[in-house]
Design a protein around this motif. Sequence first.
Motif, PDB file in Angstrom:
ATOM      1  N   TRP A  43       0.798  -1.232   0.000  1.00  0.00           N
ATOM      2  CA  TRP A  43       0.000   0.000   0.000  1.00  0.00           C
ATOM      3  C   TRP A  43       0.830   1.282   0.000  1.00  0.00           C
ATOM      4  N   GLN A  44       2.126   1.188   0.232  1.00  0.00           N
ATOM      5  CA  GLN A  44       2.958   2.389   0.265  1.00  0.00           C
ATOM      6  C   GLN A  44       2.953   3.158  -1.062  1.00  0.00           C
ATOM      7  N   PRO A  45       2.959   2.486  -2.215  1.00  0.00           N
ATOM      8  CA  PRO A  45       2.901   3.254  -3.477  1.00  0.00           C
ATOM      9  C   PRO A  45       1.652   4.129  -3.596  1.00  0.00           C
ATOM     10  N   TYR A  46       0.527   3.651  -3.085  1.00  0.00           N
ATOM     11  CA  TYR A  46      -0.696   4.464  -3.107  1.00  0.00           C
ATOM     12  C   TYR A  46      -0.541   5.692  -2.212  1.00  0.00           C
ATOM     13  N   VAL A  47       0.043   5.473  -1.042  1.00  0.00           N
ATOM     14  CA  VAL A  47       0.260   6.571  -0.098  1.00  0.00           C
ATOM     15  C   VAL A  47       1.199   7.622  -0.688  1.00  0.00           C
ATOM     16  N   ASP A  48       2.296   7.156  -1.297  1.00  0.00           N
ATOM     17  CA  ASP A  48       3.255   8.086  -1.905  1.00  0.00           C
ATOM     18  C   ASP A  48       2.598   8.896  -3.017  1.00  0.00           C
ATOM     19  N   SER A  49       1.757   8.239  -3.812  1.00  0.00           N
ATOM     20  CA  SER A  49       1.059   8.917  -4.898  1.00  0.00           C
ATOM     21  C   SER A  49       0.129   9.997  -4.360  1.00  0.00           C
ATOM     22  N   MET A  50      -0.542   9.700  -3.265  1.00  0.00           N
ATOM     23  CA  MET A  50      -1.455  10.679  -2.659  1.00  0.00           C
ATOM     24  C   MET A  50      -0.699  11.905  -2.150  1.00  0.00           C
ATOM     25  N   HIS A  51       0.420  11.675  -1.465  1.00  0.00           N
ATOM     26  CA  HIS A  51       1.199  12.798  -0.948  1.00  0.00           C
ATOM     27  C   HIS A  51       1.730  13.667  -2.088  1.00  0.00           C
ATOM     28  N   HIS A  52       2.187  13.023  -3.161  1.00  0.00           N
ATOM     29  CA  HIS A  52       2.707  13.760  -4.319  1.00  0.00           C
ATOM     30  C   HIS A  52       1.600  14.607  -4.945  1.00  0.00           C
ATOM     31  N   PHE A  53       0.428  14.033  -5.099  1.00  0.00           N
ATOM     32  CA  PHE A  53      -0.682  14.746  -5.723  1.00  0.00           C
ATOM     33  C   PHE A  53      -1.142  15.930  -4.870  1.00  0.00           C
ATOM     34  N   LEU A  54      -1.165  15.745  -3.549  1.00  0.00           N
ATOM     35  CA  LEU A  54      -1.687  16.779  -2.654  1.00  0.00           C
ATOM     36  C   LEU A  54      -0.667  17.856  -2.285  1.00  0.00           C
ATOM     37  N   ALA A  55       0.560  17.736  -2.770  1.00  0.00           N
ATOM     38  CA  ALA A  55       1.589  18.736  -2.442  1.00  0.00           C
ATOM     39  C   ALA A  55       1.135  20.141  -2.843  1.00  0.00           C
ATOM     40  N   ALA A  56       0.465  20.248  -3.981  1.00  0.00           N
ATOM     41  CA  ALA A  56      -0.012  21.557  -4.457  1.00  0.00           C
ATOM     42  C   ALA A  56      -1.150  22.100  -3.609  1.00  0.00           C
ATOM     43  N   TYR A  57      -1.734  21.230  -2.768  1.00  0.00           N
ATOM     44  CA  TYR A  57      -2.856  21.634  -1.923  1.00  0.00           C
ATOM     45  C   TYR A  57      -2.427  21.929  -0.487  1.00  0.00           C
ATOM     46  N   ASP A  58      -1.133  21.859  -0.204  1.00  0.00           N
ATOM     47  CA  ASP A  58      -0.657  22.174   1.141  1.00  0.00           C
ATOM     48  C   ASP A  58      -1.195  23.524   1.579  1.00  0.00           C
ATOM     49  N   ASP A  59      -1.598  23.623   2.826  1.00  0.00           N
ATOM     50  CA  ASP A  59      -2.217  24.854   3.317  1.00  0.00           C
ATOM     51  C   ASP A  59      -1.353  26.083   3.066  1.00  0.00           C
ATOM     52  N   LYS A  60      -0.046  25.967   3.331  1.00  0.00           N
ATOM     53  CA  LYS A  60       0.840  27.110   3.151  1.00  0.00           C
ATOM     54  C   LYS A  60       0.943  27.510   1.688  1.00  0.00           C
ATOM     55  N   VAL A  61       0.992  26.533   0.813  1.00  0.00           N
ATOM     56  CA  VAL A  61       1.067  26.811  -0.629  1.00  0.00           C
ATOM     57  C   VAL A  61      -0.188  27.556  -1.077  1.00  0.00           C
ATOM     58  N   GLN A  62      -1.349  27.089  -0.630  1.00  0.00           N
ATOM     59  CA  GLN A  62      -2.600  27.714  -1.017  1.00  0.00           C
ATOM     60  C   GLN A  62      -2.724  29.135  -0.452  1.00  0.00           C
ATOM     61  N   GLU A  63      -2.270  29.330   0.780  1.00  0.00           N
ATOM     62  CA  GLU A  63      -2.342  30.656   1.393  1.00  0.00           C
ATOM     63  C   GLU A  63      -1.451  31.665   0.675  1.00  0.00           C
ATOM     64  N   GLU A  64      -0.323  31.187   0.160  1.00  0.00           N
ATOM     65  CA  GLU A  64       0.613  32.066  -0.546  1.00  0.00           C
ATOM     66  C   GLU A  64       0.124  32.424  -1.946  1.00  0.00           C
ATOM     67  N   LYS A  65      -0.483  31.465  -2.640  1.00  0.00           N
ATOM     68  CA  LYS A  65      -0.819  31.659  -4.051  1.00  0.00           C
ATOM     69  C   LYS A  65      -2.256  32.112  -4.291  1.00  0.00           C
ATOM     70  N   ASN A  66      -3.177  31.668  -3.437  1.00  0.00           N
ATOM     71  CA  ASN A  66      -4.593  31.886  -3.734  1.00  0.00           C
ATOM     72  C   ASN A  66      -5.309  32.668  -2.640  1.00  0.00           C
ATOM     73  N   ILE A  67      -6.538  33.032  -2.904  1.00  0.00           N
ATOM     74  CA  ILE A  67      -7.295  33.891  -1.993  1.00  0.00           C
ATOM     75  C   ILE A  67      -8.451  33.130  -1.345  1.00  0.00           C
ATOM     76  N   GLU A  68      -8.940  33.671  -0.235  1.00  0.00           N
ATOM     77  CA  GLU A  68     -10.130  33.122   0.398  1.00  0.00           C
ATOM     78  C   GLU A  68     -11.356  33.657  -0.331  1.00  0.00           C
ATOM     79  N   CYS A  69     -12.276  32.772  -0.643  1.00  0.00           N
ATOM     80  CA  CYS A  69     -13.465  33.171  -1.407  1.00  0.00           C
ATOM     81  C   CYS A  69     -14.723  32.964  -0.581  1.00  0.00           C
ATOM     82  N   VAL A  70     -15.816  33.487  -1.092  1.00  0.00           N
ATOM     83  CA  VAL A  70     -17.107  33.357  -0.429  1.00  0.00           C
ATOM     84  C   VAL A  70     -17.742  32.034  -0.836  1.00  0.00           C
TER      85      VAL A  70
END
Length: 226
Positions: A44-71
């Motif tokens: 199951w580790q390959p699935y876990v690694d794939s998930m972490h790689h995919f979600l890297a762009a969704y890290d809270d800090k990354v989103q706070e730096e690049k994008n805005i809070e919306c309604v």
Amino acid sequence: YVMLLTLSPYTPTYRDRVSPPGVMIRPYLNGFTIAFNVSQPSTWQPYVDSMHHFLAAYDDKVQEEKNIECVSGQYFVQGGNESEEKKACQFKRSLLQNCSGIEDPTFGYSKGQPCILLKMNRIIGYRPGAGVPVSVDCKVQKGNESDLRSVDFYPGNGTFDLMYYPYYGKITHVNYTSPLVAMHFTDVKKNYLVPIQCSLNGKGIINDVNSDRFLGRIIFALSIGK
């Protein structure tokens, strides 16, 4: 060549017959059967690694730096010249709660309760749900319904918030990150191949075309060994 000069690089010329969205899942490794044994981390580790790689762009800090809070609960329509860079709404991985990989870095795979992420294909200008958020549900595609006893959905009750639409295209919507719905399969029959269908539900959604297994729905299988 002259005709090509009349085409906009930002949006399609004709958008009056935009087809409803298709969907895809993550992790996606070598097909649509997610099979592993809980007692064997190497399975199951390959699935876990794939998930972490995919979600890297969704890290809270990354989103706070690049994008805005919306309604929440309303479309984020942006005017101005079509060549202007568009703002994107934050989608933080923490919204996925038990499927964020933050508190449980194995996304439930080490417990035999895997998380799977669902995303809609991007369609420029599309406003899904006609004002009402599109939701997700999952069921056993063929076989005994009791093989799938429990699924939790994140964020909230498994909906795609309207604020992430419309999408303006990769040229101007450069920091756009597609919203996700996480499906946490907390009680699936073990040592058995369980075919599952997860579908979008909402106004304008088509999810019953047998010739297209990705249009408004997706079919995959879970095989969880002990």
